[in-house]
Scaffold this active site. Structure first.
Site, PDB file in Angstrom:
ATOM      1  CE  LYS A  80      15.509 -10.665  -9.134  1.00 54.96           C
ATOM      2  NZ  LYS A  80      16.014 -10.020  -7.655  1.00 54.96           N
ATOM      3  CE  LYS A 120      12.022  -2.129  -4.920  1.00 58.40           C
ATOM      4  NZ  LYS A 120      12.693  -3.422  -5.889  1.00 58.40           N
ATOM      5  CD1 TRP A 144      -0.247  -6.283  -3.523  1.00 65.16           C
ATOM      6  CD2 TRP A 144       0.511  -6.416  -1.394  1.00 65.16           C
ATOM      7  NE1 TRP A 144       0.651  -7.591  -3.713  1.00 65.16           N
ATOM      8  CE2 TRP A 144       0.849  -7.615  -1.956  1.00 65.16           C
ATOM      9  CE3 TRP A 144       0.161  -7.232   0.319  1.00 65.16           C
ATOM     10  CZ2 TRP A 144       0.975  -8.693  -1.732  1.00 65.16           C
ATOM     11  CZ3 TRP A 144       0.737  -8.184   0.631  1.00 65.16           C
ATOM     12  CH2 TRP A 144       1.433  -9.092  -0.143  1.00 65.16           C
ATOM     13  CB  CYS A 189      -1.179   0.102   1.427  1.00 64.15           C
ATOM     14  SG  CYS A 189      -2.056  -1.139   1.036  1.00 64.15           S
ATOM     15  CG  HIS A 248      21.918 -36.590  -3.876  1.00 63.41           C
ATOM     16  ND1 HIS A 248      22.210 -37.617  -3.798  1.00 63.41           N
ATOM     17  CD2 HIS A 248      22.882 -36.191  -3.726  1.00 63.41           C
ATOM     18  CE1 HIS A 248      23.932 -37.563  -3.180  1.00 63.41           C
ATOM     19  NE2 HIS A 248      24.276 -36.669  -3.442  1.00 63.41           N
ATOM     20  CG  ASN A 297       0.171   2.147   3.629  1.00 60.99           C
ATOM     21  OD1 ASN A 297      -0.600   2.015   2.761  1.00 60.99           O
ATOM     22  ND2 ASN A 297       2.152   2.785   3.062  1.00 60.99           N
ATOM     23  N   GLY A 298      -0.558  -0.925   6.404  1.00 59.98           N
ATOM     24  CA  GLY A 298      -0.691  -1.894   7.782  1.00 59.98           C
ATOM     25  C   GLY A 298      -1.459  -2.620   8.280  1.00 59.98           C
ATOM     26  CD  GLU A 329      11.673 -10.457  -8.555  1.00 58.53           C
ATOM     27  OE1 GLU A 329      12.894 -10.721  -8.087  1.00 58.53           O
ATOM     28  OE2 GLU A 329      11.033 -10.540  -7.490  1.00 58.53           O
ATOM     29  CD  GLU A 374      18.559 -12.094  -6.747  1.00 55.33           C
ATOM     30  OE1 GLU A 374      17.777 -12.690  -5.285  1.00 55.33           O
ATOM     31  OE2 GLU A 374      18.622 -10.720  -6.843  1.00 55.33           O
ATOM     32  NE  ARG A 414       4.462   2.083  -1.067  1.00 57.34           N
ATOM     33  CZ  ARG A 414       5.396   1.905   0.072  1.00 57.34           C
ATOM     34  NH1 ARG A 414       6.290   2.845   0.202  1.00 57.34           N
ATOM     35  NH2 ARG A 414       4.670   1.676   1.376  1.00 57.34           N
TER      36      ARG A 414
HETATM   37  O1  M6R Z   1      12.992  -3.813   1.213  1.00 57.12           O
HETATM   38  P1  M6R Z   1      13.216  -5.584   1.516  1.00 57.12           P
HETATM   39  O2  M6R Z   1      14.869  -5.676   0.379  1.00 57.12           O
HETATM   40  O3  M6R Z   1      13.922  -5.800   2.970  1.00 57.12           O
HETATM   41  O4  M6R Z   1      12.548  -7.253   0.217  1.00 57.12           O
HETATM   42  C1  M6R Z   1      13.224  -8.492   0.593  1.00 57.12           C
HETATM   43  C2  M6R Z   1      12.167  -9.137   0.137  1.00 57.12           C
HETATM   44  O5  M6R Z   1      10.716  -8.922  -0.222  1.00 57.12           O
HETATM   45  C3  M6R Z   1      12.806  -8.858  -1.990  1.00 57.12           C
HETATM   46  O6  M6R Z   1      14.935  -8.582  -1.755  1.00 57.12           O
HETATM   47  C4  M6R Z   1      12.431  -9.401  -3.215  1.00 57.12           C
HETATM   48  O7  M6R Z   1      12.504 -10.467  -2.494  1.00 57.12           O
HETATM   49  C5  M6R Z   1      12.495  -8.774  -3.923  1.00 57.12           C
HETATM   50  N1  M6R Z   1      11.864  -7.666  -5.183  1.00 57.12           N
HETATM   51  C6  M6R Z   1      12.839  -9.832  -5.370  1.00 57.12           C
HETATM   52  O8  M6R Z   1      13.083  -9.424  -6.698  1.00 57.12           O
END
Ligand code: M6R
Length: 618
Positions: free
Chosen positions: A495, A613, A79, A2, A514, A105-106, A498, A491, A27
């Protein structure tokens, strides 16, 4: 997640709110709305809210409606956490008589009890959203003769959970109210106008002077003034912070997507991260202010984060272990916080978070602090909750990252972690009267060359695009590597999945046989990372195992020739560097691979489905 914007001033509030909401789109959200306090004669607060993207829902609704101009309003991108995304569940929410509008928000944890009490009192709750109890509670206290400030204060006393609130009230139509508890909210200071926002990015075209509200603060904004009160209604002083980011830094700058822009920004972002931190071959991290006693007590280190930030910890862990020769573990925050981990003054805990607002990571920091562990925050956002709660803070200085997928903030986190490992090693060496170790000296010498190496690597996207073309045709892909190459692969797979929605998994290459090898079928893409010379021959054998089952090998390596190269169908070369720094360069390749695969599959690169985000809920 949000987003909140609020405005009070002489300009058209609707325009400013919409511009702020557009800046918060990154976001992630599923619906949006605004509330305007219109000129006298208008019996209620005007609320317009719609499900879907701003461009599909809210903007069209505003074009159709005719609203008299207003200089006061609040806006929100939602959100969903409680109640499905819909026009009705979108914020702002109002009281029974549409006199008070609130964006939140929250999460309000005790909303069902509050709702039951309010219904008993005759209030009519219209949505499934936890936030709706807030305007009704304010209405209730106003009915009991509280003025608006005291009604808000009484209301928040009853709320359990996390909230950032922006509130307008028809009967006090020359002010705007903001409240913060465990969810970020800033006041933007203008000239004859003032703002509220959950994220500075929303305000960049209008002001860069902000007050970062603390938990319990209530901000009362008028056109010419901002007064901050504590929980008991006592006026308190909060300093104004000037934010360096400019509006252009948060724009696409001619790139088709923020993600591509942010990948390309990495060399410059690394220069900013390193700026002043390596001088004359030595390391300077003045943010870390350990005393001799602090350092001598440390027996164990935890690196804690979520998602990509967790992966930065994974890729830095071996360097901490090798240099400091002590146990180091990387932990997923949402698991760590519920595991009753061993914590105490002898434990150094490092929390990694781009946003500095991730609920699980913050909870871990609080847990560590409660047990007396020393805490370090690594974050990109100045004034974020994490930065304010930790004993020591190192900013990654990557600049605003808009795309939901983390790219430049991941590599900046990794670079900061590597600097921290060198710094701690150097400090403990100094305490023991030792010279700088050869390992640290070599790393500090190599780090300043990394930005140019990344620039060279990013010169030519063609081979990566080619590899992406193959991968984009499949619904599954595997990533393999050993040691640090496995951390880099983790990582890479995140990427790819997602943003391109291809199912991807990363495995330590030696682990394939395994179980996972059963899934290798002719043609399936297996992306192999090999930059660690001491693991090269083992990696070759694992690649052979995949080839024997018909797997398609896409190789990312610093090796220019050899058997490994001959085994792959497609090869991307990264410039040679110190083995422990290689994941930084590999990241550039795997980010572009995911980017082009997503573009080829027609995916919304910057705003992947279901993701946000900044994840400020559990
Ligand atoms: O703001 P943060 O780094 O704490 O966020 C953690 C994850 O939500 C964030 O790294 C997420 O996995 C990435 N946006 C993915 O690309």
């Amino acid at each position: 997640m949000c987003g909140i914007v609020g405005y009070i001033g002489k300009q058209d509030a609707q325009e400013i709110l919409m511009s702020g909401l557009r800046r918060l789109e990154y976001r992630g959200y599923d619906s949006a709305g605004i509330a305007l306090l219109c000129e006298e004669g208008n019996p209620e607060v005007k609320v317009i809210k719609r499900e879907g993207a701003l461009s599909e829902g809210l903007e069209a609704a505003l074009e159709k409606g005719s609203f008299s101009q207003s200089g006061i309003g609040i806006g929100h991108t939602r959100w969903a956490t409680h109640g499905a995304p819909s026009d009705r569940n979108a914020h702002p929410h109002t009281d029974c008589h549409q006199q008070i509008a609130v964006v939140h928000n929250g999460i309000i944890e005790n909303y069902s009890e509050l709702q039951a009490d309010l219904e008993q009192l005759g209030h009519c709750i219209q949505t499934e959203v936890d936030s709706e109890v807030i305007p009704h509670l304010i209405e209730h206290f106003k009915n009991e003769d509280h003025d608006i400030l005291s009604a808000v204060r009484e209301t928040v006393r009853r709320l359990q959970g996390a909230y950032a609130l922006a509130i307008v009230d028809h009967s006090s139509n020359s002010s705007l109210i903001g409240v913060r508890q465990d969810s970020p909210l800033v006041v933007g200071i203008g000239d004859g106008e003032n703002y509220l926002a959950s994220d500075v990015a929303a305000l960049l075209p209008y002001t860069r002077d902000v007050i970062i509200l603390e938990n319990g603060d209530l901000a009362h904004l008028t056109v010419d003034d901002v007064v901050i009160y504590d929980e008991d209604g006592v006026v308190i002083e909060r300093s104004i912070t000037h934010v360096d980011w400019d509006a252009e830094m948060a724009e696409k700058g001619g790139y088709p997507h923020f993600m591509l822009k942010e990948i390309e920004e990495q060399p410059a972002s690394w220069e900013a991260t390193l700026q002043g931190r390596i001088k004359n071959g030595d390391i300077h991290l003045p943010e870390i202010t350990f005393t001799r006693a602090d350092l001598e007590t440390v027996e164990q280190i935890y690196l804690v984060g979520c998602g990509t930030s967790f992966h930065a910890g994974l890729a830095a862990m071996p360097m901490f272990e090798n240099l400091l020769r002590m146990p180091v573990r990387t932990e997923i925050a949402s698991e760590f916080r519920y595991r009753d981990p061993v914590l105490g003054p002898e434990v150094l805990t490092v929390f990694i978070s781009q946003s500095g607002e991730t609920a699980d990571t913050l909870a871990c920091l609080e847990l560590a602090a409660k047990h007396g562990a020393q805490t370090v925050a690594i974050t990109n956002v100045v004034g974020s909750s994490l930065s304010r709660k930790a004993d020591h803070v190192i900013y990654t200085r990557a600049g605003p990252e808009i795309s939901v997928a983390s790219t430049k903030t991941y590599t900046a986190q990794l670079l900061v972690l590597q600097l921290l490992a060198c710094h701690l090693t150097r400090l403990s060496g100094l305490l023991a009267g030792h010279e700088m170790s050869e390992d640290v000296r070599a790393l500090l010498k190599e780090m300043p060359h990394l930005p140019q190496k990344m620039r060279d690597l990013l010169q030519d996207h063609a081979p990566i695009k080619e590899m992406a073309r193959y991968v984009a045709g499949w619904q599954d892909a595997f990533f393999i590597g050993r040691g640090l190459d496995y951390a880099a692969a983790m990582e890479g797979q995140l990427k790819l999945k997602e943003i391109s929605y291809i199912h991807a998994e990363a495995y330590p290459a030696g682990e394939l046989k395994h179980g996972t090898l059963a899934l290798v079928e002719p043609g399936i893409p297996v992306l192999a990372v090999s930059t660690q010379a001491h693991l090269r021959s083992k990696m070759s054998s694992n690649i052979e195992e995949v080839r024997a089952r018909g797997g398609w090998i896409g190789l990312v390596t610093d090796l220019k020739e050899g058997r490994l190269i001959d085994m792959a169908q497609s090869v991307i070369f990264v410039p040679p560097t110190a083995p422990s720094l290689a994941p930084l360069l590999v990241a550039g390749v795997l980010q572009l691979l995911a980017y082009y695969a997503a573009v080829l599959r027609g995916c919304p690169v910057d705003m992947p489905r279901n993701l946000a985000k900044s994840v400020t809920v559990e």
